[in-house]
Design a protein around this motif. Structure first.
Motif, PDB file in Angstrom:
ATOM      1  N   CYS B  67       0.842  -1.207   0.000  1.00 22.12           N
ATOM      2  CA  CYS B  67       0.000   0.000   0.000  1.00 22.12           C
ATOM      3  C   CYS B  67       0.873   1.251   0.000  1.00 22.12           C
ATOM      4  N   GLY B  68       1.865   1.258   0.871  1.00 27.29           N
ATOM      5  CA  GLY B  68       2.752   2.422   0.957  1.00 27.29           C
ATOM      6  C   GLY B  68       3.492   2.636  -0.346  1.00 27.29           C
ATOM      7  N   GLY B  71       1.087   3.647  -3.024  1.00 28.93           N
ATOM      8  CA  GLY B  71       0.675   5.016  -2.721  1.00 28.93           C
ATOM      9  C   GLY B  71       1.744   6.028  -3.093  1.00 28.93           C
ATOM     10  N   ILE B  91      -6.213  -5.380   5.791  1.00 27.16           N
ATOM     11  CA  ILE B  91      -5.749  -4.393   4.810  1.00 27.16           C
ATOM     12  C   ILE B  91      -6.395  -4.607   3.443  1.00 27.16           C
ATOM     13  N   ILE B  94      -9.013  -2.258   2.148  1.00 27.59           N
ATOM     14  CA  ILE B  94      -8.524  -0.870   2.111  1.00 27.59           C
ATOM     15  C   ILE B  94      -7.774  -0.619   0.798  1.00 27.59           C
ATOM     16  N   MET B  98      -8.724   2.365  -1.675  1.00 29.92           N
ATOM     17  CA  MET B  98      -7.754   3.433  -1.980  1.00 29.92           C
ATOM     18  C   MET B  98      -7.349   3.429  -3.452  1.00 29.92           C
ATOM     19  N   SER B 207      -3.797  13.934   0.204  1.00 30.03           N
ATOM     20  CA  SER B 207      -4.098  13.131   1.394  1.00 30.03           C
ATOM     21  C   SER B 207      -4.761  11.854   0.912  1.00 30.03           C
ATOM     22  N   MET B 208      -4.175  10.711   1.237  1.00 32.22           N
ATOM     23  CA  MET B 208      -4.724   9.421   0.794  1.00 32.22           C
ATOM     24  C   MET B 208      -5.204   8.622   1.994  1.00 32.22           C
ATOM     25  N   GLY B 209      -6.395   8.069   1.891  1.00 26.02           N
ATOM     26  CA  GLY B 209      -6.909   7.226   2.975  1.00 26.02           C
ATOM     27  C   GLY B 209      -7.598   8.045   4.053  1.00 26.02           C
ATOM     28  N   THR B 210      -8.422   8.994   3.624  1.00 25.13           N
ATOM     29  CA  THR B 210      -9.111   9.852   4.591  1.00 25.13           C
ATOM     30  C   THR B 210     -10.343   9.147   5.160  1.00 25.13           C
TER      31      THR B 210
END
Lengths: 318, 392
Positions: B67-68, B71, B91, B94, B98, B207-210
């Protein structure tokens, strides 16, 4: 009380005027954590990616479609700030190597609360520290699961009453001592680990800057006073952070390449009662309880002073 | 030019992934998929692939690191099995929410307990409703081809979803087969470098994953559903492109001697080919039987299924996992639901076979086809059975 001479004169030159964690977030009045995040971002500067664990700061700052972040920011889940950060760090490193992004240092900075760091996120954190990612992990420790309503964690201090170990006729709050997270991370052999508190802004920001300069994993354990969870007036936030240091309950020190150093050293420790009696979460404690905490605080403080006095930087060891 | 090589399929999967030039691989060892990341780490160590291989301390961190990395704009890959997939489970939904185009290969293995390292599909079936594209490979060649296709599908601007590619543990992962490998130039032409829509970098602040309040959550879930459904069009297009370039055809549902067949076996994964051998045997005995290979699991190919079964009298759905206390197996449940509103529909029965690595020989399929032939005349009382349970 000024912490440096002519503070008002110099402070504006010492601190970045840019706001990276902007006003309008939904943190409680008097939140020490929001203040600390704001300071940390100023110390880090713009070439930063923030990786946020689920918790107070994520919730108050990112109500879609708004955001309080003027830095690139990513949140995935509760226990994995360190492993998401590991991926961000690895991704940026490879993309830079391949010429797909700008050729300059961008620091990955993970932030998590006490529970997200001491408890559910400890495995991911330990893994990331062991693997040596170039990242700062900053724990903002408000000493309980405040976001879900003040439940006990491994970061909760002895004697505190929380919603899952409340004080009552048969209980005097948490019966176990707080986990020493800084020592746990220092034992990973990281080049820089430190404790800090928003009530000592320059000390905190200097530590952030030091950690940022290290190529490798670093750790800052920042005590974040939580008026809501600690049952104190919101205006007591800064004062309570100071008392934590002045009583020796939360000593401010750093461990740099194995060398321990007190960065704020009180001349004489104040009695722990000054700190405990000011907070609703400790209201039920008896004089005997307070005496027991006092003994433990002296013992831990002396253990720390012993390290400060006797441990050398690794490079000095023959 | 492509070359034909005999190789263990898990190693071939790693070679195929390496041809896709992932930037970050994060994986944790678990049988039976372990050879995939092991071999990828070999390829990185030999300098054949410029990627960061993160030896994470858990599967939870493997998918988190993906994810990181994704992202941050990197092409990210992981692989796992069974408990590892369940350890990632927090995860998994998510990643799709995302819109991170992570690719994961799953060497399918039974969920514990009792602990069992062998094949069934209970792992992926537990992660069905999470918004990922989910596909099954039936042999080594399909694993290679679909691994490469997966990145292109995931990263398509109209898709932007994670993909999981399923290959049966041991039955596929540890089998040596001759396979055609496309060369690097061919893969580079098919799969362009990943260009993220958004990435966490100070040059373009996001901003990712708000957090989403109830006022917006329904809409976000609607988008998640629509995007996944709409991805089928892109998947089919990419499969057509693959066929044009490499000559091998991929469809959401593929058929074997199914045209005009009275009895259809609908299967997924490696057992499809065993079922085909059984059908050949039964055809010699003048039994009108065929096979449907369900390749695309999510998004589910409803229209293709309805077309494929319209002339059949009995459809036997072969499941490799159990929906305990429910309608039988998850594939059965899906197939029956897809056909319920049809005016003309076949009898649908469910055989749950091959759990936890129990061998599924051709003779089992022969028995199942014989049972299906009886069902043409009389609909069986039991809708499903766990096939071959000893002592029952």
């Amino acid at each position: 009380m000024n912490i440096v001479e002519n503070f008002d004169l110099y402070a504006p030159r010492l601190v970045d005027k840019e706001e990276y964690f902007s006003a309008g977030h939904r943190a409680c009045q008097g939140c020490g954590e929001a203040l600390a995040i704001r300071m940390m971002c100023k110390a880090l500067g713009s070439d930063t990616v923030i990786v946020n664990a689920t918790g107070c700061m994520e919730v108050v700052s990112s109500f879609y479609p708004t955001t309080a972040w003027n830095l690139p920011w990513i949140h995935v889940a509760f226990p994995n700030a360190a492993s998401v950060g590991a991926g961000v760090e690895a991704g940026l490193k490879v993309l830079r190597r391949k010429g797909k992004i700008a050729d300059r240092d961008v620091k990955t900075v993970c932030i998590g609360g006490g529970g997200g760091t001491f408890d559910i996120g400890l495995q991911a954190l330990s893994g990331a520290m062991e693997r040596g990612h170039d990242m700062l992990y900053a724990c903002f420790d408000n000493e309980a699961y405040m976001n879900t309503g003040i439940q006990r964690s491994g970061a909760t201090p002895f004697g505190a009453s929380t919603t899952t170990n409340p004080a009552g006729r048969a209980s005097s709050g948490k019966g176990e001592w707080k986990k020493n997270i800084t020592e746990i991370i220092a034992a990973h052999g990281v080049q820089y680990a430190a404790t800090a508190c928003h009530s000592y802004p320059l000390d905190f920001m200097n530590k952030v800057k030091k950690a940022r300069e290290v190529k490798g994993p670093t750790f800052i354990h920042c005590l974040a006073v939580c008026p809501t969870g600690w049952r104190i007036p919101s205006e007591a936030c800064i004062k309570m952070g100071r008392l934590a240091s002045e009583t020796g309950i939360f000593p401010l020190y750093e461990v740099e390449n194995g060398k321990y150093r007190m960065t704020i050293k009180p001349e004489k420790l104040r009695p722990v009662g000054d700190y405990l009696k000011a907070q609703g979460r400790f209201r039920h404690l008896t004089p005997e309880d307070i005496e027991r905490i006092q003994e433990k605080v002296y013992q831990e403080y002396n253990k720390l002073q012993d390290k400060v006095n006797n441990l050398h930087a690794w490079s000095e060891l023959k | 030019m492509s070359k034909r090589v005999g190789m263990e399929i898990a190693l071939a999967a790693a070679e195929a992934v390496a041809l896709c030039r992932p930037d970050v691989v994060a994986a944790y060892p678990i049988t039976p998929n372990t050879h995939v990341p092991e071999h990828l780490s070999d390829i990185v160590a030999e300098g054949r692939l410029d990627a960061d291989f993160i030896c994470v301390e858990s599967e939870h961190s493997a998918l988190s690191a993906c994810c990181g990395a994704s992202g941050a704009g990197a092409r990210a890959f992981t692989a796992t099995s069974s408990q590892g997939l369940l350890y990632m489970a927090e995860i998994v939904p998510i990643v799709s929410a995302m819109r991170l185009p992570v690719v994961m290969i799953i060497g399918n293995r039974a969920l514990s307990g009792p602990i069992n390292i062998w094949n069934d599909l209970s792992d992926i079936m537990s992660q069905r409703d999470v918004g990922w594209i989910s596909m099954f490979a039936a042999n080594g060649q399909e694993v290679i081809d679909m691994a490469i296709q997966s990145f292109k599908i995931a990263e398509h601007r109209d898709v932007m979803l994670p993909v999981n590619l399923n290959m049966d543990g041991f039955q596929l992962t540890h089998v040596v087969e001759p396979m055609d490998f496309p060369d690097q130039k061919e893969v580079d032409e098919f799969l362009p470098p990943y260009k993220p829509y958004a990435a966490v970098h100070p040059d373009n602040i996001v901003s990712m994953g708000t957090l989403a309040l109830p006022e917006i959550f329904n809409e976000v879930m609607k988008v998640k559903d629509e995007v996944l459904k709409n991805s089928k069009k892109v998947i089919v297009e990419i499969w057509k492109e693959w066929e044009q370039k490499f000559g091998r055809s991929y469809k959401p549902i593929e058929t074997y001697k199914a045209k005009g067949a009275e009895i259809l076996l609908l299967a997924v994964g490696s057992m499809v080919e065993t079922a085909e051998v059984a059908v050949d045997e039964m055809r010699k005995k003048k039994v009108s039987a065929g096979v449907l290979k369900l390749r695309l699991w999510r998004p589910f190919p409803f229209e293709e299924l309805r077309r494929a079964v319209k002339d059949a009298k009995v459809v036997v759905v072969l499941d490799r996992s159990v929906s305990f206390g429910g309608p039988g197996g998850p594939v059965f449940s899906e197939v029956r639901s897809a056909l319920y509103n049809e005016a003309k529909r076949p009898v649908i029965i469910n055989e749950i076979i091959g759990l936890g690595g129990r061998d599924v020989p051709v003779s089992d399929f022969v028995t199942i086809i014989e049972k299906a032939a009886k069902a043409i005349k009389e609909t069986p009382k039991e809708e499903y059975e766990i096939f071959g349970v000893r002592g029952s």
